[in-house]
Write a protein that holds these residues in place. Structure first.
Motif, mmCIF file in Angstrom:
data_model
loop_
_atom_site.group_PDB
_atom_site.id
_atom_site.type_symbol
_atom_site.label_atom_id
_atom_site.label_comp_id
_atom_site.label_asym_id
_atom_site.label_seq_id
_atom_site.Cartn_x
_atom_site.Cartn_y
_atom_site.Cartn_z
ATOM 1 N N PHE A 139 0.831 -1.207 0.000
ATOM 2 C CA PHE A 139 0.000 0.000 0.000
ATOM 3 C C PHE A 139 0.866 1.259 0.000
ATOM 4 C CE2 PHE A 139 -1.902 3.462 2.495
ATOM 5 C CZ PHE A 139 -2.884 3.836 1.589
ATOM 6 N N THR A 140 1.901 1.275 0.826
ATOM 7 C CA THR A 140 2.745 2.471 0.932
ATOM 8 C C THR A 140 3.471 2.738 -0.390
ATOM 9 O OG1 THR A 140 3.026 1.897 3.270
ATOM 10 C CG2 THR A 140 4.424 3.637 2.425
ATOM 11 N N HIS A 141 3.874 1.683 -1.082
ATOM 12 C CA HIS A 141 4.541 1.841 -2.378
ATOM 13 C C HIS A 141 3.569 2.410 -3.426
ATOM 14 C CE1 HIS A 141 6.812 -0.181 -5.926
ATOM 15 N NE2 HIS A 141 7.253 1.029 -5.718
ATOM 16 N N PHE A 230 -6.546 -6.122 8.561
ATOM 17 C CA PHE A 230 -5.277 -5.561 8.119
ATOM 18 C C PHE A 230 -5.071 -5.693 6.612
ATOM 19 C CE2 PHE A 230 -0.805 -4.848 7.669
ATOM 20 C CZ PHE A 230 -0.622 -3.762 8.497
ATOM 21 N N ASN A 231 -5.455 -6.853 6.059
ATOM 22 C CA ASN A 231 -5.215 -7.067 4.625
ATOM 23 C C ASN A 231 -6.114 -6.220 3.731
ATOM 24 O OD1 ASN A 231 -3.000 -8.641 4.797
ATOM 25 N ND2 ASN A 231 -4.106 -10.588 4.695
ATOM 26 N N TYR A 232 -7.012 -5.455 4.323
ATOM 27 C CA TYR A 232 -7.804 -4.487 3.543
ATOM 28 C C TYR A 232 -6.869 -3.492 2.846
ATOM 29 C CZ TYR A 232 -11.267 -0.867 2.475
ATOM 30 O OH TYR A 232 -12.059 0.064 1.841
ATOM 31 N N LEU A 233 -5.649 -3.351 3.363
ATOM 32 C CA LEU A 233 -4.682 -2.444 2.708
ATOM 33 C C LEU A 233 -4.405 -2.879 1.268
ATOM 34 C CD1 LEU A 233 -2.158 -1.760 5.611
ATOM 35 C CD2 LEU A 233 -3.784 -0.128 4.617
ATOM 36 N N TYR A 234 -4.504 -4.180 0.994
ATOM 37 C CA TYR A 234 -4.359 -4.641 -0.401
ATOM 38 C C TYR A 234 -5.505 -4.099 -1.256
ATOM 39 C CZ TYR A 234 -0.640 -8.109 0.386
ATOM 40 O OH TYR A 234 0.549 -8.738 0.659
ATOM 41 N N LEU A 236 -7.349 -1.511 -0.653
ATOM 42 C CA LEU A 236 -7.195 -0.056 -0.748
ATOM 43 C C LEU A 236 -6.199 0.291 -1.858
ATOM 44 C CD1 LEU A 236 -8.145 2.534 0.633
ATOM 45 C CD2 LEU A 236 -6.298 2.268 2.288
ATOM 46 N N ALA A 237 -5.131 -0.472 -1.941
ATOM 47 C CA ALA A 237 -4.104 -0.217 -2.961
ATOM 48 C C ALA A 237 -4.650 -0.444 -4.377
ATOM 49 C CB ALA A 237 -2.893 -1.109 -2.712
ATOM 50 N N GLU A 238 -5.655 -1.329 -4.496
ATOM 51 C CA GLU A 238 -6.216 -1.617 -5.826
ATOM 52 C C GLU A 238 -7.291 -0.620 -6.237
ATOM 53 O OE1 GLU A 238 -4.671 -3.761 -7.680
ATOM 54 O OE2 GLU A 238 -3.463 -4.088 -5.874
#
Ligand SMILES: [Fe+2]
Length: 266
Positions: A139-141, A230-234, A236-238
């Motif tokens: 996500f940060t990337h 926590f894996n919701y960050l994946y 969010l990144a999409e």
């Protein structure tokens, strides 16, 4: 990022080692000792797993090359030694290169409880553990690449999403609320306040809402957003975050939940 700082970063030698004074190492040690029991009870598992992997020194300021060895092996990230202040442009460029900016100074004794600028304790203790986690690192990337290509106006919206996730995010874990935001996890007062305060509001994270929520950097947050897992960050990144920025701009900001800063008469 603070607009001005009374601090100056220290430079590393040719081996990447920073020569911290005994006083600076003692500050790190005292901050670490105070914060560890608080995060053990309140941080999410992913953060605690990262803290164990980093195995940060307790009695002296950790050296960045030691942290980099772990981050590179886990997620391909590394730290970048930066001055106390960097521009939005430099910040996004570093994240887009999978480099996490670390201002290499530590607060003085008189700022022990609270410092507005992010010092090395905030960057290393607050953020580096989660950079060992693939979802957080991804996500940060992605976020860094979006910011690098965004207009100055859009970057201000993106900064709110970062604020309410990477800096001040909460996450649901088996029905319990835990902390993953580095701004909280490096602050003893806010580590308690974020979960315990009766005044603070806590709402499920809706990215569009986060983009529209004003914040102040110098107060305990009146509102925290909670990731469903926590894996919701994946996920969010999409998402098409820049489309959400456009929507947020057309809808406008929410009313602030905090009083305006009082300007001092000159
Ligand atoms: Fe931070």
């Amino acid at each position: 990022m603070a607009k001005s700082s009374q601090y100056q970063s220290k430079s590393s030698d040719q081996n990447g080692v920073i020569h911290w004074t005994n006083e600076e190492n003692a500050i790190w040690s005292a901050l670490y000792e105070r914060q560890l029991p608080l995060v053990e009870a309140r941080a999410c598992k992913e953060y605690m797993d990262g803290l164990a992997l980093l195995d940060l020194s307790k009695d002296k300021v950790p050296q960045l090359p030691d942290i980099d060895k772990v981050l590179l092996a886990q997620t391909g990230w590394k730290t970048a030694e930066v001055p106390a202040l960097i521009s939005f442009g430099e910040f996004f460029q570093l994240l887009a290169n999978k480099e996490f900016p670390v201002a290499t100074f530590i607060r003085r004794q008189q700022d022990f409880d609270y410092l507005q600028e992010p010092d090395i304790f905030h960057e290393v203790f607050g953020h580096c553990p989660l950079l060992t986690n693939p979802a957080f690192a991804h996500f940060t990337h992605v976020y860094g690449k979006l910011g690098l290509n965004a207009s100055p106006e859009d970057r201000v919206y993106l900064a709110r999403l970062y604020w309410f996730t990477v800096e001040f995010g909460l996450v649901k874990v088996a029905g319990e609320t835990k902390i993953y935001g580095g701004g909280i996890l490096s602050s003893p007062g806010e580590t308690k306040y974020a979960l315990d305060s009766k005044e603070a509001q806590r709402e499920p994270l809706e990215p569009l809402n986060a983009l529209r929520t004003p914040y102040r950097i110098d107060i305990m947050q009146p509102l925290y957003y909670i990731l469903p897992e926590f894996n919701y960050l994946y996920e969010l990144a999409e998402m098409d975050i820049m489309a959400l920025v456009k929507e947020a701009k057309s809808l406008g900001l929410f009313d602030p939940l905090f009083p305006p800063k009082i300007k001092q008469a000159v």
